[in-house]
Motif scaffolding. Structure first.
Motif, PDB file in Angstrom:
ATOM      1  N   PHE A 186     -11.498   3.214  -9.901  1.00  0.00           N
ATOM      2  CA  PHE A 186     -12.555   3.267 -10.911  1.00  0.00           C
ATOM      3  C   PHE A 186     -12.283   4.346 -11.953  1.00  0.00           C
ATOM      4  O   PHE A 186     -12.582   4.153 -13.135  1.00  0.00           O
ATOM      5  CB  PHE A 186     -13.915   3.484 -10.244  1.00  0.00           C
ATOM      6  N   PHE A 187     -11.733   5.470 -11.543  1.00  0.00           N
ATOM      7  CA  PHE A 187     -11.381   6.513 -12.511  1.00  0.00           C
ATOM      8  C   PHE A 187     -10.276   6.020 -13.446  1.00  0.00           C
ATOM      9  O   PHE A 187     -10.273   6.346 -14.635  1.00  0.00           O
ATOM     10  CB  PHE A 187     -10.935   7.787 -11.793  1.00  0.00           C
ATOM     11  N   ASN A 188      -9.319   5.248 -12.910  1.00  0.00           N
ATOM     12  CA  ASN A 188      -8.249   4.706 -13.745  1.00  0.00           C
ATOM     13  C   ASN A 188      -8.774   3.690 -14.757  1.00  0.00           C
ATOM     14  O   ASN A 188      -8.346   3.657 -15.913  1.00  0.00           O
ATOM     15  CB  ASN A 188      -7.184   4.029 -12.879  1.00  0.00           C
ATOM     16  N   LEU A 189      -9.697   2.835 -14.322  1.00  0.00           N
ATOM     17  CA  LEU A 189     -10.178   1.747 -15.171  1.00  0.00           C
ATOM     18  C   LEU A 189     -10.931   2.236 -16.399  1.00  0.00           C
ATOM     19  O   LEU A 189     -11.034   1.505 -17.394  1.00  0.00           O
ATOM     20  CB  LEU A 189     -11.074   0.808 -14.357  1.00  0.00           C
TER      21      LEU A 189
ATOM     22  N   LEU B  30      -4.199  -2.235 -17.132  1.00  0.00           N
ATOM     23  CA  LEU B  30      -5.081  -2.720 -16.069  1.00  0.00           C
ATOM     24  C   LEU B  30      -4.305  -2.889 -14.772  1.00  0.00           C
ATOM     25  O   LEU B  30      -4.769  -2.493 -13.687  1.00  0.00           O
ATOM     26  CB  LEU B  30      -5.712  -4.051 -16.485  1.00  0.00           C
ATOM     27  N   LEU B  31      -3.109  -3.470 -14.873  1.00  0.00           N
ATOM     28  CA  LEU B  31      -2.254  -3.628 -13.685  1.00  0.00           C
ATOM     29  C   LEU B  31      -1.866  -2.277 -13.113  1.00  0.00           C
ATOM     30  O   LEU B  31      -1.902  -2.067 -11.896  1.00  0.00           O
ATOM     31  CB  LEU B  31      -1.007  -4.432 -14.067  1.00  0.00           C
ATOM     32  N   VAL B  32      -1.511  -1.340 -13.988  1.00  0.00           N
ATOM     33  CA  VAL B  32      -1.120   0.007 -13.538  1.00  0.00           C
ATOM     34  C   VAL B  32      -2.284   0.707 -12.851  1.00  0.00           C
ATOM     35  O   VAL B  32      -2.097   1.388 -11.834  1.00  0.00           O
ATOM     36  CB  VAL B  32      -0.607   0.841 -14.729  1.00  0.00           C
ATOM     37  N   ALA B  33      -3.489   0.535 -13.375  1.00  0.00           N
ATOM     38  CA  ALA B  33      -4.676   1.171 -12.785  1.00  0.00           C
ATOM     39  C   ALA B  33      -4.876   0.721 -11.353  1.00  0.00           C
ATOM     40  O   ALA B  33      -5.127   1.536 -10.454  1.00  0.00           O
ATOM     41  CB  ALA B  33      -5.911   0.840 -13.622  1.00  0.00           C
TER      42      ALA B  33
ATOM     43  N   LEU C 253      -2.542  -0.794  -9.423  1.00  0.00           N
ATOM     44  CA  LEU C 253      -1.342  -0.472  -8.646  1.00  0.00           C
ATOM     45  C   LEU C 253      -1.317   0.988  -8.224  1.00  0.00           C
ATOM     46  O   LEU C 253      -0.961   1.306  -7.078  1.00  0.00           O
ATOM     47  CB  LEU C 253      -0.098  -0.810  -9.470  1.00  0.00           C
ATOM     48  N   GLN C 254      -1.701   1.891  -9.120  1.00  0.00           N
ATOM     49  CA  GLN C 254      -1.699   3.311  -8.782  1.00  0.00           C
ATOM     50  C   GLN C 254      -2.723   3.648  -7.700  1.00  0.00           C
ATOM     51  O   GLN C 254      -2.490   4.509  -6.859  1.00  0.00           O
ATOM     52  CB  GLN C 254      -1.953   4.152 -10.027  1.00  0.00           C
ATOM     53  N   ALA C 255      -3.873   2.968  -7.735  1.00  0.00           N
ATOM     54  CA  ALA C 255      -4.867   3.171  -6.672  1.00  0.00           C
ATOM     55  C   ALA C 255      -4.298   2.717  -5.334  1.00  0.00           C
ATOM     56  O   ALA C 255      -4.451   3.399  -4.306  1.00  0.00           O
ATOM     57  CB  ALA C 255      -6.144   2.400  -6.999  1.00  0.00           C
TER      58      ALA C 255
ATOM     59  N   LEU D  77      -0.978  11.247 -12.398  1.00  0.00           N
ATOM     60  CA  LEU D  77      -1.315  11.914 -13.653  1.00  0.00           C
ATOM     61  C   LEU D  77      -0.473  11.391 -14.807  1.00  0.00           C
ATOM     62  O   LEU D  77      -1.000  11.033 -15.875  1.00  0.00           O
ATOM     63  CB  LEU D  77      -1.114  13.425 -13.500  1.00  0.00           C
ATOM     64  N   MET D  78       0.841  11.312 -14.624  1.00  0.00           N
ATOM     65  CA  MET D  78       1.729  10.912 -15.716  1.00  0.00           C
ATOM     66  C   MET D  78       1.520   9.454 -16.111  1.00  0.00           C
ATOM     67  O   MET D  78       1.571   9.110 -17.299  1.00  0.00           O
ATOM     68  CB  MET D  78       3.189  11.133 -15.307  1.00  0.00           C
ATOM     69  N   ASN D  79       1.289   8.579 -15.144  1.00  0.00           N
ATOM     70  CA  ASN D  79       1.038   7.175 -15.465  1.00  0.00           C
ATOM     71  C   ASN D  79      -0.202   7.015 -16.331  1.00  0.00           C
ATOM     72  O   ASN D  79      -0.210   6.245 -17.299  1.00  0.00           O
ATOM     73  CB  ASN D  79       0.884   6.354 -14.182  1.00  0.00           C
ATOM     74  N   MET D  80      -1.269   7.734 -15.996  1.00  0.00           N
ATOM     75  CA  MET D  80      -2.505   7.614 -16.760  1.00  0.00           C
ATOM     76  C   MET D  80      -2.393   8.274 -18.131  1.00  0.00           C
ATOM     77  O   MET D  80      -2.911   7.752 -19.125  1.00  0.00           O
ATOM     78  CB  MET D  80      -3.666   8.228 -15.974  1.00  0.00           C
TER      79      MET D  80
END
Length: 268
Positions: A112-115, A242-245, A247-249, A195-198
């Motif tokens: 949810f934080f990523n999205l 969206l996919l990265v968000a 996937l990272q979770a 961190l770096m991905n976001m």
């Protein structure tokens, strides 16, 4: 946040690292500075709590097809995904149930934080400042150490730093490597990966959409044709983000489960 163009010269300014250090909006309790990203984190947390509260109140054995049933079914689907594909798949049924609460919390918090990074008017991930990934990495690693000590109080650190089957003289080299890789590098990589991905995702999205605004509004004319391309790239990268968000979770929760599995392995 959108990169700005100069008012007079029409010069394009791309996204800056300063976007991750917004101005303080107010001080909570008079001492805790709160900025725009903190408000986004508060909002994401409130949404998580609300969704799980709505999905788990007045639960039925069979959810049903009405709104309440679909709401419950959606929450159960998310919980089952973590339970089956992360917790029990790596840790087995017994240990999977033991550590399911922490794995579920990590997965949905990161998700949810990523999205929030792709939601209009929010436009920045709650995990794009170091405090959140670092906190989650500390929780993940504290759980790993707790699991290892709980499983083997006397031998956990010994087996971690002095692997069996290695000739004693080689421990001079192996032990420092194991110390750094197990107790330093792992939590650092957990933090930096998220961190770096976001951060990079946010900067790319701002770059494309700011370029679209620049070509279309500031320059105009035939430059508007380039705005179509930058806008298309922006939408493509939004889907990619969206996919990265997601996937990272998944990766963060999965690696936490892997570390716990290593801690409770029989050799410990």
């Amino acid at each position: 946040m959108i990169a700005k163009t100069a008012e007079d010269g029409g010069e394009f300014h791309g996204p800056s690292i300063n976007e991750f250090f917004p101005e303080t909006l107010f001080n909570l309790f008079g001492v805790i500075p709160v900025n725009r990203i903190h408000l986004i984190q508060f909002l994401a947390t409130a949404i998580i709590v609300l969704l799980f509260w709505l999905g788990t109140r007045n639960m039925r054995v069979v959810p049903g097809t009405d709104f309440r049933g679909r709401r419950q079914g959606l929450v159960e689907m998310g919980l089952d995904f973590v339970r089956v594909n992360i917790a029990e798949d790596l840790l087995g049924k017994k240990d999977g149930q033991r550590f399911l609460p922490i794995l579920t919390t990590i997965f949905f918090m990161v998700l949810f934080f990523n999205l929030t990074g792709i939601i209009p008017f929010l436009n920045i991930a709650g995990t794009s400042i170091v405090a959140v990934p670092l906190l989650l990495a500390v929780v993940s690693y504290a759980t790993f150490i707790y699991a290892g000590i709980k499983k083997s109080p006397k031998n956990f650190f010994k087996n971690s730093l002095f692997p069996s089957g290695v000739p004693w003289p080689i421990y001079i080299i192996v032990t420092p490597i194991e110390l750094i890789s197990t107790f330093v590098i792992r939590p650092v990589t957990l933090t930096l990966r998220l961190l770096m991905n976001m951060m990079v995702g946010h900067l790319l999205l701002v770059l494309f959409f700011a370029a679209t605004q620049f070509f279309l509004v500031t320059l105009g004319g035939w430059w508007s044709a380039l705005a179509v391309g930058s806008l298309a790239f922006g939408f493509v990268f939004t889907l990619f983000e969206l996919l990265v968000a997601v996937l990272q979770a998944y990766v963060f929760a999965l690696l936490t489960a892997v570390y716990i599995q290593l801690a409770v392995a029989e050799e410990h």
